[in-house]
Design an enzyme around this catalytic site. Sequence first.
Site, PDB file in Angstrom:
ATOM      1  N   GLN A  89     -31.376  80.477  63.583  1.00 28.17           N
ATOM      2  CA  GLN A  89     -31.566  79.094  64.032  1.00 28.17           C
ATOM      3  C   GLN A  89     -30.212  78.409  64.189  1.00 28.17           C
ATOM      4  O   GLN A  89     -30.010  77.605  65.107  1.00 28.17           O
ATOM      5  CB  GLN A  89     -32.423  78.330  63.024  1.00 28.17           C
ATOM      6  CG  GLN A  89     -33.834  78.865  62.859  1.00 28.17           C
ATOM      7  CD  GLN A  89     -34.602  78.136  61.773  1.00 28.17           C
ATOM      8  OE1 GLN A  89     -34.356  76.970  61.491  1.00 28.17           O
ATOM      9  NE2 GLN A  89     -35.541  78.822  61.155  1.00 28.17           N
ATOM     10  N   ARG A  92     -28.137  78.637  67.528  1.00 28.51           N
ATOM     11  CA  ARG A  92     -28.597  77.888  68.711  1.00 28.51           C
ATOM     12  C   ARG A  92     -27.677  76.708  69.008  1.00 28.51           C
ATOM     13  O   ARG A  92     -27.693  76.174  70.122  1.00 28.51           O
ATOM     14  CB  ARG A  92     -30.033  77.409  68.495  1.00 28.51           C
ATOM     15  CG  ARG A  92     -31.053  78.549  68.455  1.00 28.51           C
ATOM     16  CD  ARG A  92     -32.446  78.028  68.168  1.00 28.51           C
ATOM     17  NE  ARG A  92     -32.893  77.083  69.178  1.00 28.51           N
ATOM     18  CZ  ARG A  92     -33.426  77.415  70.347  1.00 28.51           C
ATOM     19  NH1 ARG A  92     -33.556  78.686  70.672  1.00 28.51           N
ATOM     20  NH2 ARG A  92     -33.823  76.495  71.203  1.00 28.51           N
ATOM     21  N   VAL A 101     -20.131  88.364  59.147  1.00 31.17           N
ATOM     22  CA  VAL A 101     -19.962  89.689  58.571  1.00 31.17           C
ATOM     23  C   VAL A 101     -20.686  90.712  59.446  1.00 31.17           C
ATOM     24  O   VAL A 101     -21.765  90.431  59.978  1.00 31.17           O
ATOM     25  CB  VAL A 101     -20.498  89.736  57.124  1.00 31.17           C
ATOM     26  CG1 VAL A 101     -21.988  89.481  57.064  1.00 31.17           C
ATOM     27  CG2 VAL A 101     -20.172  91.074  56.474  1.00 31.17           C
ATOM     28  N   SER A 102     -20.103  91.870  59.649  1.00 38.93           N
ATOM     29  CA  SER A 102     -20.659  92.871  60.557  1.00 38.93           C
ATOM     30  C   SER A 102     -21.290  94.021  59.788  1.00 38.93           C
ATOM     31  O   SER A 102     -20.632  94.660  58.959  1.00 38.93           O
ATOM     32  CB  SER A 102     -19.569  93.417  61.487  1.00 38.93           C
ATOM     33  OG  SER A 102     -20.061  94.506  62.244  1.00 38.93           O
ATOM     34  N   ARG A 104     -21.988  96.698  61.182  1.00 31.80           N
ATOM     35  CA  ARG A 104     -21.437  97.913  61.777  1.00 31.80           C
ATOM     36  C   ARG A 104     -20.242  98.412  60.970  1.00 31.80           C
ATOM     37  O   ARG A 104     -19.961  99.604  60.941  1.00 31.80           O
ATOM     38  CB  ARG A 104     -21.008  97.657  63.215  1.00 31.80           C
ATOM     39  CG  ARG A 104     -22.150  97.246  64.145  1.00 31.80           C
ATOM     40  CD  ARG A 104     -21.632  97.040  65.557  1.00 31.80           C
ATOM     41  NE  ARG A 104     -21.169  98.300  66.136  1.00 31.80           N
ATOM     42  CZ  ARG A 104     -20.377  98.382  67.203  1.00 31.80           C
ATOM     43  NH1 ARG A 104     -19.941  97.282  67.784  1.00 31.80           N
ATOM     44  NH2 ARG A 104     -20.023  99.564  67.677  1.00 31.80           N
ATOM     45  N   ARG A 173     -28.876  99.889  59.702  1.00 29.29           N
ATOM     46  CA  ARG A 173     -29.207  98.499  59.360  1.00 29.29           C
ATOM     47  C   ARG A 173     -30.409  97.941  60.109  1.00 29.29           C
ATOM     48  O   ARG A 173     -30.924  96.883  59.742  1.00 29.29           O
ATOM     49  CB  ARG A 173     -28.012  97.608  59.672  1.00 29.29           C
ATOM     50  CG  ARG A 173     -27.698  97.587  61.165  1.00 29.29           C
ATOM     51  CD  ARG A 173     -26.534  96.715  61.520  1.00 29.29           C
ATOM     52  NE  ARG A 173     -26.208  96.829  62.932  1.00 29.29           N
ATOM     53  CZ  ARG A 173     -25.475  95.966  63.614  1.00 29.29           C
ATOM     54  NH1 ARG A 173     -24.952  94.919  63.004  1.00 29.29           N
ATOM     55  NH2 ARG A 173     -25.236  96.163  64.893  1.00 29.29           N
ATOM     56  N   ARG A 200     -31.217  69.058  62.351  1.00 25.67           N
ATOM     57  CA  ARG A 200     -31.569  69.912  61.214  1.00 25.67           C
ATOM     58  C   ARG A 200     -31.909  69.139  59.943  1.00 25.67           C
ATOM     59  O   ARG A 200     -32.387  69.736  58.982  1.00 25.67           O
ATOM     60  CB  ARG A 200     -30.436  70.906  60.949  1.00 25.67           C
ATOM     61  CG  ARG A 200     -30.204  71.862  62.112  1.00 25.67           C
ATOM     62  CD  ARG A 200     -31.489  72.567  62.533  1.00 25.67           C
ATOM     63  NE  ARG A 200     -31.281  73.475  63.665  1.00 25.67           N
ATOM     64  CZ  ARG A 200     -32.235  74.226  64.196  1.00 25.67           C
ATOM     65  NH1 ARG A 200     -33.460  74.168  63.713  1.00 25.67           N
ATOM     66  NH2 ARG A 200     -31.973  75.014  65.227  1.00 25.67           N
TER      67      ARG A 200
END
Length: 278
Positions: A89, A92, A101-102, A104, A173, A200
Amino acid sequence: MAHCIVPAAEEILDKEFPVLDKGFVRLVDYFGGDQRIVQSARVSYGAGTKTVSKDAGLIDYLLRHQHTSPFEQVVLTFHLKMPVFVARQWVRHRMGRMNEVSGRYSIMKDEFYVPEDADIAPQSSDNKQGRSSVPYDTQAAEEIRKTFKEEQESSYKSYTSLVDRGLARELARINLPLSLYTEFYWQMDLHNLFHFLKLRLDSHAQKEIRKYAEIILGITRKVAPLATASFENYQKEGVLFSGEEMAALRAVLDGQDNPLPDKKRERFNEKIASGIQL
């Protein structure tokens, strides 16, 4: 134009403010504050040429009339930790700059969001995208929490098993759930941050993201208290009226009947009564 130091903001730099069961918000850095807004609006005036009350009046004027560029001179950088479904969310809001953070490169942590009993509720009967205001009873909520935890544990066990087999992390993942916690740095200027907060903090936003927005609002008050007060007065707590609603308001104030058709009149009356934003 002098470098802006805001003592109240300096005091909370790098402090973690907890959110949900495992998340947090941390102010990493900021550029400018109320002083930067008035400096950029006046351009040729230096610091100390106006009183605080005049600065507040100028900021009010700028916000009321949507002169937004001076607010873009103030920038805040946050370190955030939240469940993936909240982060989806978050992205957007496209004017923010994010570095996440990846999965991969990194092994994802065994950290998942489990709602408290009070936050576990059935689907709302009058809101297609939200939950009821009445939660499940304690027994039902605990059963649901147990289901969440069991599925999260199973998913993470499968993930680590695939990693141990040598499968590429970017593939291992993909079955991890939306409740997994992620972390990212997020930077946004004050004008767009106010837009984020307006949406929000609204009662229609999902409760979990509202909790993050509430913390960010408090941090923003430290960085730019005058601007944040104006935002809360004119935008967060303010009400917008369409042209035909303004005409109806004038008619009512003049002692005439409300000219709006039934459905629009009902919405108009709700806004008058409760201050709901368009």
